[in-house]
Every structure is written in C-alpha cells, then in structure tokens.
Write a protein that holds these residues in place. Sequence first.
Motif, PDB file in Angstrom:
ATOM      1  N   ASP A   1      13.522 109.699 -31.145  1.00  0.00           N
ATOM      2  CA  ASP A   1      13.833 111.130 -31.244  1.00  0.00           C
ATOM      3  C   ASP A   1      15.063 111.534 -30.439  1.00  0.00           C
ATOM      4  O   ASP A   1      15.555 112.663 -30.572  1.00  0.00           O
ATOM      5  N   ILE A   2      15.565 110.648 -29.613  1.00  0.00           N
ATOM      6  CA  ILE A   2      16.693 110.992 -28.734  1.00  0.00           C
ATOM      7  C   ILE A   2      18.004 110.958 -29.515  1.00  0.00           C
ATOM      8  O   ILE A   2      18.328 109.984 -30.185  1.00  0.00           O
ATOM      9  N   ASP A   3      18.747 112.071 -29.421  1.00  0.00           N
ATOM     10  CA  ASP A   3      20.033 112.192 -30.115  1.00  0.00           C
ATOM     11  C   ASP A   3      21.202 111.722 -29.254  1.00  0.00           C
ATOM     12  O   ASP A   3      22.161 111.140 -29.750  1.00  0.00           O
ATOM     13  N   VAL A   4      21.142 112.040 -27.955  1.00  0.00           N
ATOM     14  CA  VAL A   4      22.230 111.699 -27.030  1.00  0.00           C
ATOM     15  C   VAL A   4      21.618 111.196 -25.725  1.00  0.00           C
ATOM     16  O   VAL A   4      20.651 111.765 -25.230  1.00  0.00           O
ATOM     17  N   VAL A   5      22.201 110.122 -25.185  1.00  0.00           N
ATOM     18  CA  VAL A   5      21.806 109.625 -23.860  1.00  0.00           C
ATOM     19  C   VAL A   5      23.031 109.668 -22.959  1.00  0.00           C
ATOM     20  O   VAL A   5      24.088 109.123 -23.307  1.00  0.00           O
ATOM     21  N   ILE A   6      22.875 110.322 -21.815  1.00  0.00           N
ATOM     22  CA  ILE A   6      23.931 110.372 -20.804  1.00  0.00           C
ATOM     23  C   ILE A   6      23.534 109.387 -19.709  1.00  0.00           C
ATOM     24  O   ILE A   6      22.494 109.552 -19.074  1.00  0.00           O
ATOM     25  N   VAL A   7      24.345 108.344 -19.553  1.00  0.00           N
ATOM     26  CA  VAL A   7      23.953 107.233 -18.687  1.00  0.00           C
ATOM     27  C   VAL A   7      24.771 107.190 -17.398  1.00  0.00           C
ATOM     28  O   VAL A   7      25.936 107.572 -17.389  1.00  0.00           O
ATOM     29  N   PRO A   8      24.151 106.690 -16.341  1.00  0.00           N
ATOM     30  CA  PRO A   8      24.889 106.478 -15.094  1.00  0.00           C
ATOM     31  C   PRO A   8      25.495 105.081 -15.094  1.00  0.00           C
ATOM     32  O   PRO A   8      25.114 104.234 -15.898  1.00  0.00           O
ATOM     33  N   ALA A   9      26.429 104.848 -14.190  1.00  0.00           N
ATOM     34  CA  ALA A   9      26.980 103.506 -14.000  1.00  0.00           C
ATOM     35  C   ALA A   9      27.722 103.477 -12.679  1.00  0.00           C
ATOM     36  O   ALA A   9      28.034 104.518 -12.103  1.00  0.00           O
ATOM     37  N   VAL A  10      28.000 102.287 -12.234  1.00  0.00           N
ATOM     38  CA  VAL A  10      28.829 102.116 -11.042  1.00  0.00           C
ATOM     39  C   VAL A  10      30.297 102.312 -11.441  1.00  0.00           C
ATOM     40  O   VAL A  10      31.060 102.974 -10.760  1.00  0.00           O
ATOM     41  N   ALA A  11      30.677 101.728 -12.598  1.00  0.00           N
ATOM     42  CA  ALA A  11      32.068 101.796 -13.056  1.00  0.00           C
ATOM     43  C   ALA A  11      32.114 101.674 -14.574  1.00  0.00           C
ATOM     44  O   ALA A  11      31.161 101.215 -15.203  1.00  0.00           O
ATOM     45  N   TYR A  12      33.247 102.094 -15.137  1.00  0.00           N
ATOM     46  CA  TYR A  12      33.492 101.986 -16.575  1.00  0.00           C
ATOM     47  C   TYR A  12      34.898 101.451 -16.773  1.00  0.00           C
ATOM     48  O   TYR A  12      35.761 101.611 -15.920  1.00  0.00           O
ATOM     49  N   ASP A  13      35.120 100.862 -17.956  1.00  0.00           N
ATOM     50  CA  ASP A  13      36.503 100.520 -18.278  1.00  0.00           C
ATOM     51  C   ASP A  13      36.992 101.449 -19.385  1.00  0.00           C
ATOM     52  O   ASP A  13      36.230 102.246 -19.931  1.00  0.00           O
ATOM     53  N   LYS A  14      38.278 101.336 -19.672  1.00  0.00           N
ATOM     54  CA  LYS A  14      38.904 102.264 -20.629  1.00  0.00           C
ATOM     55  C   LYS A  14      38.445 102.047 -22.061  1.00  0.00           C
ATOM     56  O   LYS A  14      38.709 102.868 -22.924  1.00  0.00           O
ATOM     57  N   ASP A  15      37.739 100.932 -22.328  1.00  0.00           N
ATOM     58  CA  ASP A  15      37.163 100.693 -23.657  1.00  0.00           C
ATOM     59  C   ASP A  15      35.703 101.146 -23.722  1.00  0.00           C
ATOM     60  O   ASP A  15      34.985 100.819 -24.666  1.00  0.00           O
ATOM     61  N   CYS A  16      35.274 101.869 -22.692  1.00  0.00           N
ATOM     62  CA  CYS A  16      33.919 102.470 -22.656  1.00  0.00           C
ATOM     63  C   CYS A  16      32.785 101.461 -22.436  1.00  0.00           C
ATOM     64  O   CYS A  16      31.662 101.679 -22.880  1.00  0.00           O
TER      65      CYS A  16
END
Length: 191
Positions: A116-131
């Motif tokens: 039923d979940i449409d969007v998940v907003i996730v935490p992280a330590v770091a991200y790269d520019k390719d997501c």
Amino acid sequence: MKKEFRKKVISDRNNQNYESLCKNSSIITQKILALDCIKKAKNIMLYLDFNNEVKTDELIVKLLSLGKTVSSPITIKEEKKLIPSQIIDLKDGVKIGAYGIREPKPECSPEVEVKDIDVVIVPAVAYDKDCYRLGYGGGFYDRFIERLREDAITVGIAFDLQIFDSVPKEDHDAQLDYIITESQILTPNKF
C-alpha cells in the motif's frame, strides 16, 4: 573502506551547527512537499530522525495535516526487518526502539501493508549523484525496498555534505528515484 567512509560522513554530519541543521531540514521539507509524487501519494513511509539526520517531524506533521497516511518503521533487529507502522500521534505514539531510534509504539500504530505504500523516504549516511545510498550497514532498507510495489517511489533526503560523486556500493544496494538536499534535487541518470 565502507566503514571508514561511513564514520567520516557521520562525524561531518554530527559537526553541523544545530541552527543550520534545522534551517536546512525545513528547506528540504518544503522541497519534498512540492514533489508531484508526494502530492499524489496517499500512503507515505518515512523515518523518524536520529543523530543529526535531516529532521522529519515537521514533514510528518504537514503530511498528516494533508490527510496522508504516514508510517514509520518498527525495526525487528533479529530478523533485520522493517515493519511500516502508522503514525497516529507523533507526540505520544512514539518510543525509543532498536538502536536508540524513535519508532511508533506498536500498541497504537497499526501495521501498514508494504504493497500500500506509494512513497518511501529513506535515511542514509551518504548518497552519490546517481542516487545510490550508503546506509548504516545493516541492510534493513535495501531489503525493505525490494519488497515495494514496482511503481512505488523512493526518496533519499540528506544534507549537501552527504552527497558524493560516488559511494562504496554493492550489487544489492538500491538506486533511489530522488535525492533531495537543501540545494538540489537529484534523479538517477538512467540513460
């Protein structure tokens, strides 16, 4: 390599001044609320912030006021599993759970079906520019993202200091649909 990288980014994040952390969290909240996928979503899961992550309480309050079903994960440490549970009351419906992270109280937070979940907003330590994201090392969110509907949207939120040209990643690491910081919105270059 992953371990040292994580440690450095967490240290940099923890050294932010509290005023700018709050100000940048508010800017990120406004950008999230402006996304079409958020406007259209009925059911949104996001984390309860911890340890100088992007603050999410303001976002949760605004999403609830818009009539969205909002959930946060309850962590089952032994099974390395996240159980999305509805947030009814951010003040009294939350407790300190696994790893010292706030989570919904099971007795007043109905479980939400993953499909039923449409969007998940996730935490992280770091991200790269390719997501791609570098998480905290437990694999909880990578496993959870695999269980989402194919059309569910994944959004990473972070401060600019958490964005890198590349992060250490493995084959099972999930690529997200958006990364939002105080100064930019990144989407993966899938072409």
